[in-house]
Scaffold this motif. Structure first.
Motif, PDB file in Angstrom:
ATOM      1  N   GLU A 277      23.929  67.874 -59.728  1.00 16.16           N
ATOM      2  CA  GLU A 277      24.611  68.506 -58.607  1.00 16.16           C
ATOM      3  C   GLU A 277      24.599  67.549 -57.427  1.00 16.16           C
ATOM      4  O   GLU A 277      23.590  66.903 -57.152  1.00 16.16           O
ATOM      5  CB  GLU A 277      23.907  69.810 -58.226  1.00 16.16           C
ATOM      6  N   VAL A 278      25.741  67.436 -56.746  1.00 12.38           N
ATOM      7  CA  VAL A 278      25.858  66.543 -55.588  1.00 12.38           C
ATOM      8  C   VAL A 278      26.329  67.367 -54.401  1.00 12.38           C
ATOM      9  O   VAL A 278      27.321  68.092 -54.495  1.00 12.38           O
ATOM     10  CB  VAL A 278      26.855  65.393 -55.853  1.00 12.38           C
ATOM     11  N   GLU A 279      25.614  67.269 -53.279  1.00  9.35           N
ATOM     12  CA  GLU A 279      25.997  68.044 -52.109  1.00  9.35           C
ATOM     13  C   GLU A 279      25.845  67.224 -50.837  1.00  9.35           C
ATOM     14  O   GLU A 279      25.076  66.260 -50.789  1.00  9.35           O
ATOM     15  CB  GLU A 279      25.172  69.335 -52.009  1.00  9.35           C
ATOM     16  N   LEU A 280      26.621  67.597 -49.824  1.00  7.86           N
ATOM     17  CA  LEU A 280      26.545  66.972 -48.506  1.00  7.86           C
ATOM     18  C   LEU A 280      25.585  67.787 -47.642  1.00  7.86           C
ATOM     19  O   LEU A 280      25.683  69.021 -47.587  1.00  7.86           O
ATOM     20  CB  LEU A 280      27.928  66.916 -47.856  1.00  7.86           C
ATOM     21  N   VAL A 281      24.685  67.100 -46.941  1.00 11.24           N
ATOM     22  CA  VAL A 281      23.642  67.796 -46.183  1.00 11.24           C
ATOM     23  C   VAL A 281      23.459  67.162 -44.805  1.00 11.24           C
ATOM     24  O   VAL A 281      23.874  66.026 -44.566  1.00 11.24           O
ATOM     25  CB  VAL A 281      22.296  67.757 -46.941  1.00 11.24           C
ATOM     26  N   THR A 282      22.835  67.894 -43.917  1.00  9.62           N
ATOM     27  CA  THR A 282      22.385  67.361 -42.629  1.00  9.62           C
ATOM     28  C   THR A 282      20.938  67.796 -42.406  1.00  9.62           C
ATOM     29  O   THR A 282      20.405  68.644 -43.135  1.00  9.62           O
ATOM     30  CB  THR A 282      23.227  67.879 -41.440  1.00  9.62           C
ATOM     31  N   ALA A 283      20.344  67.258 -41.368  1.00 14.04           N
ATOM     32  CA  ALA A 283      18.993  67.685 -40.999  1.00 14.04           C
ATOM     33  C   ALA A 283      18.985  69.106 -40.453  1.00 14.04           C
ATOM     34  O   ALA A 283      17.964  69.795 -40.508  1.00 14.04           O
ATOM     35  CB  ALA A 283      18.410  66.725 -39.961  1.00 14.04           C
ATOM     36  N   GLU A 284      20.123  69.545 -39.929  1.00  9.82           N
ATOM     37  CA  GLU A 284      20.193  70.853 -39.274  1.00  9.82           C
ATOM     38  C   GLU A 284      20.682  71.955 -40.199  1.00  9.82           C
ATOM     39  O   GLU A 284      20.528  73.140 -39.883  1.00  9.82           O
ATOM     40  CB  GLU A 284      21.132  70.779 -38.059  1.00  9.82           C
ATOM     41  N   GLY A 285      21.323  71.606 -41.299  1.00  6.87           N
ATOM     42  CA  GLY A 285      21.888  72.603 -42.188  1.00  6.87           C
ATOM     43  C   GLY A 285      23.400  72.550 -42.190  1.00  6.87           C
ATOM     44  O   GLY A 285      24.008  71.591 -41.688  1.00  6.87           O
ATOM     45  N   PRO A 286      24.053  73.588 -42.757  1.00  4.36           N
ATOM     46  CA  PRO A 286      25.520  73.571 -42.867  1.00  4.36           C
ATOM     47  C   PRO A 286      26.198  73.450 -41.510  1.00  4.36           C
ATOM     48  O   PRO A 286      25.869  74.187 -40.571  1.00  4.36           O
ATOM     49  CB  PRO A 286      25.823  74.936 -43.512  1.00  4.36           C
ATOM     50  N   ARG A 287      27.103  72.517 -41.398  1.00  2.04           N
ATOM     51  CA  ARG A 287      27.906  72.362 -40.181  1.00  2.04           C
ATOM     52  C   ARG A 287      28.997  71.325 -40.409  1.00  2.04           C
ATOM     53  O   ARG A 287      28.964  70.560 -41.384  1.00  2.04           O
ATOM     54  CB  ARG A 287      27.050  71.945 -38.977  1.00  2.04           C
TER      55      ARG A 287
ATOM     56  N   SER B 233      36.107  64.072 -40.252  1.00  3.10           N
ATOM     57  CA  SER B 233      34.834  64.803 -40.251  1.00  3.10           C
ATOM     58  C   SER B 233      34.640  65.385 -41.646  1.00  3.10           C
ATOM     59  O   SER B 233      35.591  65.549 -42.402  1.00  3.10           O
ATOM     60  CB  SER B 233      34.814  65.909 -39.189  1.00  3.10           C
ATOM     61  N   LEU B 234      33.401  65.682 -41.981  1.00  3.77           N
ATOM     62  CA  LEU B 234      33.080  66.298 -43.260  1.00  3.77           C
ATOM     63  C   LEU B 234      32.168  67.484 -43.014  1.00  3.77           C
ATOM     64  O   LEU B 234      31.440  67.525 -42.017  1.00  3.77           O
ATOM     65  CB  LEU B 234      32.381  65.298 -44.188  1.00  3.77           C
ATOM     66  N   ARG B 235      32.191  68.432 -43.932  1.00  4.09           N
ATOM     67  CA  ARG B 235      31.364  69.625 -43.768  1.00  4.09           C
ATOM     68  C   ARG B 235      30.150  69.553 -44.677  1.00  4.09           C
ATOM     69  O   ARG B 235      30.277  69.435 -45.901  1.00  4.09           O
ATOM     70  CB  ARG B 235      32.157  70.898 -44.069  1.00  4.09           C
ATOM     71  N   ALA B 236      28.984  69.622 -44.090  1.00  2.00           N
ATOM     72  CA  ALA B 236      27.744  69.726 -44.859  1.00  2.00           C
ATOM     73  C   ALA B 236      27.566  71.178 -45.292  1.00  2.00           C
ATOM     74  O   ALA B 236      27.834  72.105 -44.526  1.00  2.00           O
ATOM     75  CB  ALA B 236      26.559  69.282 -44.014  1.00  2.00           C
ATOM     76  N   THR B 237      27.104  71.362 -46.522  1.00  2.00           N
ATOM     77  CA  THR B 237      26.956  72.711 -47.059  1.00  2.00           C
ATOM     78  C   THR B 237      25.500  73.149 -47.166  1.00  2.00           C
ATOM     79  O   THR B 237      25.230  74.291 -47.551  1.00  2.00           O
ATOM     80  CB  THR B 237      27.596  72.807 -48.448  1.00  2.00           C
TER      81      THR B 237
END
Length: 228
Positions: free
Chosen positions: A35-45, A55-59
């Motif tokens: 599984e491959v996902e986009l992430v940030t330190a803060e969560g989905p945004r 821009s890209l959306r982290a899930t």
């Protein structure tokens, strides 16, 4: 197997998309769950890149306790001659290195069951956060001095495999990194099939700390301390 590709404000889009697409293609070609996902330190945004129109959306949130692989991109921006400003590559990398992301990346590097990989300036981000002193790594050639200055053994190579830290050089090396990660984590047959599908042949020899030492080095970025 979970691969988390990190986003932060000012990231370089190609640093993210190249390994993401290679890994995602690999996931379609194997029965092993990947599984491959986009992430940030803060969560989905929604995360703005260093290019105004992209821009890209982290899930999800970066979670080293869940991830098997964490991919860290570099930044896009201006190349400042003097002190880096907020819109420069170094300025954006420095801001990310001082934020919540740094603590999560430190946790990922401390976990021996997590592989951390970087594209382009992603290694500089780790170095700015003081996380890879004594390690061997590469990055964009313009950032090799910053790596060496942070106590990293900076190498002018396309991909550097230092065990649980794998780094790659300039922006397009994200394709080579993705294929190498597929080979290492899933196997060469899947990696070759993705290579065929994308019509991209991996460039460069992957540097690893094995074998004979060269008597002479001919390129920049070979100094610095050995790995701890």
């Amino acid at each position: 197997m979970l691969a988390q590709v990190v986003l932060f404000d000012g990231f370089d889009p190609l640093d993210v998309i190249a390994p993401y697409e290679v890994l995602a293609l690999g996931a379609t070609l194997t029965d092993d769950p990947l599984e491959v996902e986009l992430v940030t330190a803060e969560g989905p945004r929604e995360v703005p890149s260093g290019l105004a129109a992209v821009s890209l959306r982290a899930t999800a949130r970066l979670d080293p306790a869940r991830a098997d692989l964490v991919v860290v991109p570099g930044a896009a921006g201006t190349l400042a001659d003097g002190e880096p400003d907020e819109g420069s590559v170094l300025g954006r990398l420095g801001r990310a290195a001082r934020g919540e992301l740094a603590g999560l990346l430190a946790e990922a590097l401390e976990r021996r069951d997590v592989l951390v990989a970087t594209v382009c300036g992603g290694s500089v981000l780790l170095a700015m956060a003081g996380l890879i002193r004594g390690r061997s790594a590469t990055g964009h050639r313009l950032g090799l001095g910053a790596l060496a200055g942070a106590g990293v053994r900076a190498l002018d190579a396309r991909v550097v495999d230092d065990g649980d830290l794998v780094s790659s050089s300039s922006v397009t090396s994200g394709l080579d990194l993705g294929l190498y990660l597929l080979e290492r984590l899933v196997g060469p047959r899947v990696a070759v099939e993705v290579e065929r599908f994308t019509a991209h042949e991996r460039r460069g020899t992957v540097w690893r700390p094995v074998g004979a030492e060269p008597l002479v080095t001919t390129g920049p970025g070979t100094g610095g301390p050995a790995r701890r």
